[in-house]
Design an enzyme around this catalytic site. Structure first.
Site, PDB file in Angstrom:
ATOM      1  N   TRP A 103       0.764  -1.290  -0.002  1.00 53.58           N
ATOM      2  CA  TRP A 103      -0.266  -0.107   0.076  1.00 53.58           C
ATOM      3  C   TRP A 103       0.977   1.305  -0.030  1.00 53.58           C
ATOM      4  O   TRP A 103       0.415   2.220  -0.647  1.00 53.58           O
ATOM      5  CB  TRP A 103      -0.970  -0.097   1.065  1.00 53.58           C
ATOM      6  N   ASP A 173      -1.868   6.644   6.337  1.00 52.08           N
ATOM      7  CA  ASP A 173      -2.792   5.606   6.014  1.00 52.08           C
ATOM      8  C   ASP A 173      -3.265   4.627   7.026  1.00 52.08           C
ATOM      9  O   ASP A 173      -2.191   3.798   7.312  1.00 52.08           O
ATOM     10  CB  ASP A 173      -2.377   4.753   4.756  1.00 52.08           C
ATOM     11  N   LYS A 197     -12.315  -2.041   6.557  1.00 49.31           N
ATOM     12  CA  LYS A 197     -11.349  -2.496   7.395  1.00 49.31           C
ATOM     13  C   LYS A 197     -11.949  -2.897   9.066  1.00 49.31           C
ATOM     14  O   LYS A 197     -11.960  -4.003   9.435  1.00 49.31           O
ATOM     15  CB  LYS A 197      -9.842  -2.329   7.503  1.00 49.31           C
TER      16      LYS A 197
END
Ligand SMILES: *Cc1c(COP(=O)(O)O)cnc(C)c1O
Length: 362
Positions: A103, A173, A197
């Site tokens: 990511w 993030d 999530k």
């Protein structure tokens, strides 16, 4: 209704059952309006209350002051990879990134389209199995911001300390560990998280932005992609994910009820300890993948020493009511995602299964 299974998928992920139940009732009829939550207007008084309450409960839980705005956007965490440099990284300027996995790498790729990227640390040399030491980092003088990925969903690593970036804004993030623990949020200038999530269904991205960031906008960007637009319009510039925001509101209510972030952190640590202890105690059979001091309390990655048994493990776990234990396709192995809504009972069930599986196959 069929029996619920324990959902260890990395995302979209498990949600509290009471949240799902309340949401399902309101899909049929929202607040006796004769309307479903999935058909009410985003401009209605009822939805206005929902979105304001979701944002204010989130601010309460996170202890955020008035200098922060909470936004509910779309486009996933992946759009934030692009929106952040588009807004804050001027041409010829440099942003610092810590590369701790797939990511982070994606975020870096987007940033390079807008300015210079200085990768100040990377754990790619060891397959992203550790978090670089944040104390020894040197940041670029006058960097536009520093970007990190606080929890690496695929590899199972997590920052347990955050870098001190001085005057440089820290952008995080937090997709896979948002609201899993108590943190001093004042050290962050921008935090973003795909809701799917840890705090809701897919379709919403939470963005927490310190308002002084708005003075740092570097170029003309499309109106829809400007943070300013969404701050000014309280996430109602265009139609938000009405259902997604509503469910986030229910998750906030649930978090408050069980005792807030302090309590969820306690439970999360207990769950993670149970699982890591089981792996370490059966080290002739299972093997933890990442460095001990970098272990994530959200995504627990491990292998079976005899790797050829992993497919059987996943299959048998499923038969026993536990799904989503296969590691990400890019790294293989096994992964148990034990987000906020995964119960202690779920983790205990998994640990018992792991012991039994090891006994039968060791
Ligand atoms: C899942 C995930 C993403 C991507 O989220 P999308 O909402 O699918 O764009 C980004 N970062 C992290 C850390 C993730 O876990």
């Amino acid at each position: 209704m069929g029996k619920r299974v324990f959902n260890f998928y990395a995302g979209p992920a498990t949600l509290p059952y009471e949240v799902i139940k309340e949401a399902s009732e309101n899909v049929l009829d929202f607040m006796d309006l004769g309307l479903s939550i999935i058909e009410i207007s985003h401009r209605s008084k009822e939805f206005d209350d929902v979105i304001k309450k979701a944002a204010s409960d989130m601010k309460d839980l996170l202890n955020l002051g008035d200098e922060y705005s909470v936004l509910f956007l779309q486009g996933g965490a992946s759009l934030q990879f692009a929106m952040i440099p588009m807004n804050f990284l001027g041409e010829g300027e440099t942003a610092d990134y810590i590369d701790t996995g797939r990511w982070s790498s994606k975020a870096i790729k987007e940033a390079k389209l807008f300015g210079n990227v200085n990768v100040v640390a990377s754990s790619s040399d060891k397959n992203y199995t550790y978090i670089p030491d944040v104390k020894t980092l040197k940041f670029t003088d006058g960097a536009s911001y520093v970007h990190i990925t606080s929890n690496n969903t695929i590899y199972g690593t997590q920052f347990h300390q955050f870098p001190d970036t001085g005057n440089i804004p820290l952008v995080v993030d937090m997709s896979s560990d948002f609201m899993c623990r108590e943190l001093d949020m004042n050290r962050f200038s921008l935090v973003y998280a795909g809701a799917q999530k840890n705090v809701g269904p897919a379709g919403v991205t939470v963005v927490i932005i310190k308002r002084d960031m708005l003075e740092r906008i570097k170029r003309e960007v499309p109106i829809i992609l400007k943070y300013e637009t969404h701050v000014e319009k309280d996430s109602l510039y265009n139609t938000p994910s009405v259902f997604g925001v509503y469910v986030i509101g229910l998750v906030m209510k649930w978090l408050k009820k069980i005792g807030g972030l302090k309590e969820i952190e306690r439970i999360n640590r207990e769950k993670a300890k149970l699982l890591y202890d089981a792996i370490d105690d059966m080290s002739d059979f299972y093997r933890a993948v990442v460095d001990k001091d970098s272990r994530s309390i959200m995504n627990v990655t491990f292998r079976i020493v005899k790797e050829e048994l992993e497919a059987k493990f996943v299959e048998e776990a499923k038969k026993n009511g536990m799904v989503g234990l296969k590691g990400h396709r890019s790294v293989g192995g096994l992964r148990a995602s034990i987000y906020n809504a995964m119960s202690l009972e779920g983790v205990k069930t998994l640990v018992e299964f792991m012991k039994d599986f090891a006994r039968r196959n060791g």
